[in-house]
Motif scaffolding. Structure first.
Motif, PDB file in Angstrom:
ATOM      1  N   ASP A  41      80.322  88.560  62.383  1.00 19.62           N
ATOM      2  CA  ASP A  41      79.183  89.118  63.135  1.00 19.62           C
ATOM      3  C   ASP A  41      77.848  88.603  62.601  1.00 19.62           C
ATOM      4  OD1 ASP A  41      80.734  90.713  64.896  1.00 19.62           O
ATOM      5  OD2 ASP A  41      80.968  92.223  63.324  1.00 19.62           O
ATOM      6  N   LYS A  60      83.987  84.582  62.612  1.00 19.69           N
ATOM      7  CA  LYS A  60      84.460  85.658  63.483  1.00 19.69           C
ATOM      8  C   LYS A  60      83.267  86.304  64.177  1.00 19.69           C
ATOM      9  CE  LYS A  60      88.264  86.453  60.294  1.00 19.69           C
ATOM     10  NZ  LYS A  60      88.790  87.319  59.229  1.00 19.69           N
ATOM     11  N   ASP A  61      83.170  86.051  65.483  1.00 12.63           N
ATOM     12  CA  ASP A  61      82.069  86.539  66.306  1.00 12.63           C
ATOM     13  C   ASP A  61      80.728  86.105  65.718  1.00 12.63           C
ATOM     14  OD1 ASP A  61      80.874  87.663  68.494  1.00 12.63           O
ATOM     15  OD2 ASP A  61      80.950  89.709  67.733  1.00 12.63           O
ATOM     16  N   THR A  63      77.261  83.711  66.063  1.00 12.53           N
ATOM     17  CA  THR A  63      76.369  83.144  67.067  1.00 12.53           C
ATOM     18  C   THR A  63      75.460  82.108  66.425  1.00 12.53           C
ATOM     19  OG1 THR A  63      76.398  85.181  68.366  1.00 12.53           O
ATOM     20  CG2 THR A  63      74.563  83.672  68.758  1.00 12.53           C
ATOM     21  N   GLN A  83      85.736  83.044  66.815  1.00 12.07           N
ATOM     22  CA  GLN A  83      84.916  83.272  68.004  1.00 12.07           C
ATOM     23  C   GLN A  83      83.520  82.745  67.727  1.00 12.07           C
ATOM     24  OE1 GLN A  83      84.924  87.245  69.567  1.00 12.07           O
ATOM     25  NE2 GLN A  83      83.321  86.787  71.044  1.00 12.07           N
ATOM     26  N   ASN A  85      79.743  81.559  69.450  1.00  9.85           N
ATOM     27  CA  ASN A  85      78.818  81.658  70.563  1.00  9.85           C
ATOM     28  C   ASN A  85      77.673  80.691  70.270  1.00  9.85           C
ATOM     29  OD1 ASN A  85      80.198  83.995  71.787  1.00  9.85           O
ATOM     30  ND2 ASN A  85      79.537  85.005  69.919  1.00  9.85           N
ATOM     31  N   LYS A 103      87.618  83.165  73.652  1.00 10.19           N
ATOM     32  CA  LYS A 103      86.612  84.217  73.571  1.00 10.19           C
ATOM     33  C   LYS A 103      85.245  83.685  73.159  1.00 10.19           C
ATOM     34  CE  LYS A 103      89.927  87.849  72.665  1.00 10.19           C
ATOM     35  NZ  LYS A 103      90.368  88.912  71.766  1.00 10.19           N
ATOM     36  N   SER A 104      85.108  82.371  73.092  1.00 13.95           N
ATOM     37  CA  SER A 104      83.845  81.766  72.682  1.00 13.95           C
ATOM     38  C   SER A 104      82.951  81.518  73.890  1.00 13.95           C
ATOM     39  CB  SER A 104      84.123  80.445  71.955  1.00 13.95           C
ATOM     40  OG  SER A 104      84.812  80.695  70.753  1.00 13.95           O
TER      41      SER A 104
END
Length: 183
Positions: A41, A60-61, A63, A83, A85, A103-104
């Motif tokens: 995150d 993991k998640d 950005t 993941q 972004n 999920k990206s």
């Protein structure tokens, strides 16, 4: 070592650790060895990762906004719960070989000379992405949205494009492998 809810601004390298819900702004990680780091995150804004080593690293998640990711081999990172972004990033000469990125998200990115061989990009939307010289070979693109993407060359015989979305004139990139002339 664990860093949580921290802000890192204009740093030139990091301690090997787990970073949870951290923000990185205008940091320089070019040629850095970020092997086996863990980012959960986290958000990177305006950072330079050119030629960074990410072997075994967990994203993991995570950005990336307005980042330079030249020559980064994401296929070397830890694929578990991967993941990414990417927004307005320059990802030239990178590799996502064999990764599952369902999920990206990729938005407004330059993905020039990027290798997507054997990657699973199913269901991903690629708004305003530039795929000049990107490699798609045995790539899963089912339900992917490339309507506003440009400069891609995807051979339908070597990739899975069932129910993917394309728009004219960029859709002509599906014919490149056939060496035909469309007028």
């Amino acid at each position: 070592m664990l860093f949580e809810d921290q802000l890192f601004e204009k740093v030139n390298g990091l301690e090997k650790a787990e970073y949870d819900n951290c923000q990185f702004i205008n940091c320089q990680f070019g040629n850095a060895f970020l092997n086996n780091f863990s980012f959960l995150d986290c958000t990177f804004t305006g950072c330079d990762f050119s030629m960074a080593n990410v072997g075994g690293t967990s994203f993991k998640d995570v950005t990336f906004n307005d980042c330079k990711l030249l020559g980064v081999n994401f296929n070397d990172c830890n694929p578990f719960l991967l993941q990414l972004n990417l927004n307005r990033c320059n990802v030239k000469l990178g590799s996502f070989f064999g990764l599952k990125l369902k999920k990206s998200r990729f938005s407004d990115c330059i993905l020039e000379d990027v290798d997507f061989t054997d990657a699973d990009l199913s269901g991903i939307s690629f708004p305003n992405c530039d795929f000049r010289e990107a490699i798609f070979n045995h790539t899963a693109l089912e339900k992917a949205d490339l309507r506003t993407a440009i400069n891609y060359s995807i051979d339908p015989g070597r990739n899975t494009i069932t129910r993917a979305k394309f728009a004219y004139p960029a859709v002509l990139g599906l014919l490149d492998a056939y060496k035909i002339e469309v007028q």
